[in-house]
Write a protein that holds these residues in place. Structure first.
Motif, PDB file in Angstrom:
ATOM      1  N   LEU A  54      52.964  37.324  40.155  1.00 54.32           N
ATOM      2  CA  LEU A  54      51.641  36.369  39.870  1.00 54.32           C
ATOM      3  C   LEU A  54      51.123  36.445  41.989  1.00 54.32           C
ATOM      4  N   ARG A  55      51.513  36.230  42.825  1.00 52.68           N
ATOM      5  CA  ARG A  55      50.815  36.106  43.336  1.00 52.68           C
ATOM      6  C   ARG A  55      49.917  37.792  44.309  1.00 52.68           C
ATOM      7  N   LYS A  56      51.332  38.716  43.816  1.00 52.96           N
ATOM      8  CA  LYS A  56      50.445  40.259  43.223  1.00 52.96           C
ATOM      9  C   LYS A  56      49.088  40.366  42.894  1.00 52.96           C
ATOM     10  N   LYS A  57      49.205  40.073  41.729  1.00 52.04           N
ATOM     11  CA  LYS A  57      47.916  39.996  41.254  1.00 52.04           C
ATOM     12  C   LYS A  57      47.017  38.811  41.085  1.00 52.04           C
ATOM     13  N   MET A  58      46.967  38.176  41.836  1.00 53.93           N
ATOM     14  CA  MET A  58      45.752  37.165  42.208  1.00 53.93           C
ATOM     15  C   MET A  58      45.359  37.481  43.683  1.00 53.93           C
ATOM     16  N   ARG A  59      45.813  38.716  44.826  1.00 54.25           N
ATOM     17  CA  ARG A  59      45.586  39.696  45.344  1.00 54.25           C
ATOM     18  C   ARG A  59      45.189  40.407  45.015  1.00 54.25           C
ATOM     19  N   TRP A  60      45.598  41.206  44.084  1.00 51.98           N
ATOM     20  CA  TRP A  60      45.154  42.319  43.489  1.00 51.98           C
ATOM     21  C   TRP A  60      43.634  41.673  42.773  1.00 51.98           C
ATOM     22  N   SER A  61      43.063  40.841  42.254  1.00 51.73           N
ATOM     23  CA  SER A  61      42.603  40.664  41.546  1.00 51.73           C
ATOM     24  C   SER A  61      41.057  40.759  42.535  1.00 51.73           C
ATOM     25  N   PHE A  62      41.246  39.752  44.075  1.00 47.67           N
ATOM     26  CA  PHE A  62      40.763  39.787  45.086  1.00 47.67           C
ATOM     27  C   PHE A  62      40.151  40.561  45.732  1.00 47.67           C
ATOM     28  N   GLU A  63      40.967  41.832  45.731  1.00 48.41           N
ATOM     29  CA  GLU A  63      40.986  42.620  46.599  1.00 48.41           C
ATOM     30  C   GLU A  63      40.053  44.159  46.156  1.00 48.41           C
ATOM     31  N   HIS A  64      40.245  44.162  44.809  1.00 49.74           N
ATOM     32  CA  HIS A  64      39.229  44.691  43.522  1.00 49.74           C
ATOM     33  C   HIS A  64      38.387  44.666  43.010  1.00 49.74           C
ATOM     34  N   GLN A  65      37.556  43.570  43.247  1.00 50.56           N
ATOM     35  CA  GLN A  65      36.703  42.664  42.769  1.00 50.56           C
ATOM     36  C   GLN A  65      35.498  44.006  42.070  1.00 50.56           C
ATOM     37  N   GLU A  66      35.524  45.132  42.360  1.00 50.78           N
ATOM     38  CA  GLU A  66      34.287  46.897  41.361  1.00 50.78           C
ATOM     39  C   GLU A  66      35.250  46.664  40.283  1.00 50.78           C
ATOM     40  N   GLU A  67      36.692  46.873  40.188  1.00 55.32           N
ATOM     41  CA  GLU A  67      37.395  46.943  39.651  1.00 55.32           C
ATOM     42  C   GLU A  67      37.447  46.477  38.378  1.00 55.32           C
ATOM     43  N   LEU A  68      37.403  44.807  38.687  1.00 54.06           N
ATOM     44  CA  LEU A  68      37.740  43.819  37.909  1.00 54.06           C
ATOM     45  C   LEU A  68      36.105  43.565  36.761  1.00 54.06           C
ATOM     46  N   LYS A  69      35.692  44.093  37.611  1.00 52.82           N
ATOM     47  CA  LYS A  69      34.179  43.599  36.492  1.00 52.82           C
ATOM     48  C   LYS A  69      34.557  45.061  34.908  1.00 52.82           C
ATOM     49  N   LYS A  70      34.940  45.964  36.049  1.00 53.70           N
ATOM     50  CA  LYS A  70      34.616  46.700  34.412  1.00 53.70           C
ATOM     51  C   LYS A  70      36.101  46.824  33.857  1.00 53.70           C
ATOM     52  N   ILE A  71      37.068  45.720  34.341  1.00 59.57           N
ATOM     53  CA  ILE A  71      38.142  45.818  33.368  1.00 59.57           C
ATOM     54  C   ILE A  71      37.431  44.627  32.433  1.00 59.57           C
ATOM     55  N   GLY A  72      36.555  43.631  33.425  1.00 58.71           N
ATOM     56  CA  GLY A  72      35.803  42.682  32.380  1.00 58.71           C
ATOM     57  C   GLY A  72      35.021  43.236  31.039  1.00 58.71           C
ATOM     58  N   SER A  73      33.740  44.101  31.245  1.00 61.15           N
ATOM     59  CA  SER A  73      33.567  44.998  30.613  1.00 61.15           C
ATOM     60  C   SER A  73      34.404  45.647  29.273  1.00 61.15           C
ATOM     61  N   GLU A  74      35.150  46.270  29.728  1.00 63.16           N
ATOM     62  CA  GLU A  74      36.349  46.400  28.545  1.00 63.16           C
ATOM     63  C   GLU A  74      36.813  45.654  27.911  1.00 63.16           C
ATOM     64  N   ASP A  75      37.491  44.699  28.587  1.00 63.52           N
ATOM     65  CA  ASP A  75      37.981  43.854  27.790  1.00 63.52           C
ATOM     66  C   ASP A  75      36.755  43.310  26.417  1.00 63.52           C
ATOM     67  N   SER A  76      36.034  42.604  27.029  1.00 60.87           N
ATOM     68  CA  SER A  76      34.504  42.049  26.310  1.00 60.87           C
ATOM     69  C   SER A  76      34.892  42.937  24.900  1.00 60.87           C
ATOM     70  N   LEU A  77      34.604  44.713  25.291  1.00 60.78           N
ATOM     71  CA  LEU A  77      34.371  45.429  24.578  1.00 60.78           C
ATOM     72  C   LEU A  77      35.153  45.429  23.039  1.00 60.78           C
ATOM     73  N   TRP A  78      36.750  45.518  23.352  1.00 59.50           N
ATOM     74  CA  TRP A  78      37.647  45.366  23.097  1.00 59.50           C
ATOM     75  C   TRP A  78      37.473  44.255  21.812  1.00 59.50           C
ATOM     76  N   ILE A  79      37.633  42.871  22.707  1.00 58.37           N
ATOM     77  CA  ILE A  79      37.787  41.988  21.731  1.00 58.37           C
ATOM     78  C   ILE A  79      36.203  41.538  20.957  1.00 58.37           C
ATOM     79  N   GLN A  80      35.395  41.802  21.439  1.00 59.04           N
ATOM     80  CA  GLN A  80      34.034  41.915  20.383  1.00 59.04           C
ATOM     81  C   GLN A  80      34.285  42.890  19.001  1.00 59.04           C
ATOM     82  N   GLN A  81      34.861  43.864  19.137  1.00 54.21           N
ATOM     83  CA  GLN A  81      34.844  45.000  18.036  1.00 54.21           C
ATOM     84  C   GLN A  81      35.997  44.790  17.190  1.00 54.21           C
ATOM     85  N   ASN A  82      37.405  44.342  17.558  1.00 55.18           N
ATOM     86  CA  ASN A  82      38.164  43.932  17.062  1.00 55.18           C
ATOM     87  C   ASN A  82      38.885  42.742  16.620  1.00 55.18           C
ATOM     88  N   TRP A  83      38.738  41.777  17.505  1.00 59.58           N
ATOM     89  CA  TRP A  83      39.044  40.480  17.226  1.00 59.58           C
ATOM     90  C   TRP A  83      38.402  39.315  16.840  1.00 59.58           C
TER      91      TRP A  83
END
Length: 359
Positions: A314-343
């Motif tokens: 869990l610590r690794k995932k929290m640290r990764w998210s803090f240090e990869h904020q631009e990648e985090l935004k991309k994941i968020g955008s893709e997640d949103s599209l996936w949910i809006q289209q399918n769920w």
């Protein structure tokens, strides 16, 4: 086609949110008569739900098929020509009164493949079991709506939403957060837990242990009266942290994803149905432990097993998210599209109607 729909409509619990949204979406495709299994004068029913519930009281016909979203041991509370029970649960061993009642239904619906397998392992006949997903309301939970203005302080925000209990892993989150980050780091952990004032003495003592010594910023919020009001809070956070040991579906997880907020969660139980498995924030589950919670599951092992969460992972995932904020935004955008289209709730209703037409 007409369908009698029973559920815990007058409640703030997740079951009520699921029942109200699912039944309302069904009403767009078939004639629904809604009946509440419980009543709460303090709960304000949304007008469109109230009209359906009022219609059910006066126009219900016991010769029509019926669907009940409830605990397995409440299935004796509804009737119809074809009885369908829709159950949502987090444990792998079902109580005997659940099994006894579920076996007497014509069909048993579950929201995920994980839950369907649990039903089969507990002796529910395969011919009765169907998978019907739950969903999210894209009108409220989307990436384009307003934000929570009080959170505009420049800190990286970890948000946690849900009942304070061992299953949700708040204690592991506190340990990981307070160990991984320093008091002066630009981070903030926000806890929105509706039962924070009713913790057991042991849980209160553990929580105070983290709050009484120097720690990175922690905010404990009071619950919202309106469920949809949490959407701006999601959008104002950098990541939702939801490393649950087990979930029936995981409403906060799918709601945050719909809002474009990445989620740190376990790849186990209900949420595994809709997670994108190439997500680097997902925690793989390799070990399990007996279910035990002194408040909700006081008999260790009686209800089966759930995921064993490693704080180091869990610590690794929290640290990764803090240090990869631009990648985090991309994941968020893709997640949103996936949910809006399918769920969405509407897509869940379409699946349900397909099954109902085969009755």
């Amino acid at each position: 086609m007409r369908l009698n729909c029973y559920g815990y409509l007058y409640s703030i619990r997740g079951f009520a949110e699921q029942s109200r949204n699912f039944f309302y979406s069904l009403s767009k495709y078939i004639d629904v008569r809604m009946v509440s299994l419980i009543y709460n004068d303090q709960e304000v029913m949304p007008p469109h739900i109230f009209e359906l519930e009022k219609k059910g009281s006066f126009e219900i016909d016991f010769n029509d098929p019926a669907l009940c979203i409830a605990y397995g041991n409440d299935m004796q509370k509804f009737c119809g020509s074809h009885r369908i029970g829709f159950v949502v649960f987090e444990n792998t061993r079902l109580p005997q009164d659940w099994i006894w009642q579920l076996k007497q239904l014509h069909q048993v619906w579950a929201p995920s493949r994980w839950a369907a397998n649990v039903l089969l392992e507990n002796g529910i006949p395969e011919a009765k079991v169907r998978i019907v997903p739950l969903g999210v309301d894209p009108h409220f939970f989307n990436s384009q709506g307003p934000h929570y203005s009080d959170f505009d302080n420049g800190r990286f925000k970890f948000l946690m939403v849900g009942k304070f209990e061992k299953r949700k892993s708040q204690m592991e989150v506190l340990e990981a957060y307070c160990t991984e980050f320093r008091p002066d780091d630009p981070v903030q952990l926000v806890l929105l837990c509706h039962n924070i004032k009713r913790l057991s003495l042991n849980d209160r003592a553990t929580l105070n242990k983290y709050l009484e010594k120097p720690h990175p910023d922690i905010v404990i919020m009071n619950p919202f009266n309106d469920h949809e009001a949490v959407a701006p809070l999601y959008r104002s956070s950098n990541v939702l942290i939801a490393p649950s040991k087990a979930e029936g579906w995981g409403l906060p997880i799918i709601e945050a994803m719909a809002c474009g907020v990445p989620v740190i969660t376990t790849n186990y139980s209900g949420q595994s149905e809709y997670l994108r498995h190439d997500n680097p924030l997902i925690i793989d589950v390799n070990e399990y432990e007996d279910i035990y919670d002194e408040t909700f599951y006081p008999e260790k092992g009686k209800f089966g097993v759930w995921a064993k969460l490693e704080v180091g992972e869990l610590r690794k995932k929290m640290r990764w998210s803090f240090e990869h904020q631009e990648e985090l935004k991309k994941i968020g955008s893709e997640d949103s599209l996936w949910i809006q289209q399918n769920w969405t709730w509407d897509s869940a209703a379409v699946k349900a109607v397909e099954l109902l037409k085969k009755i």
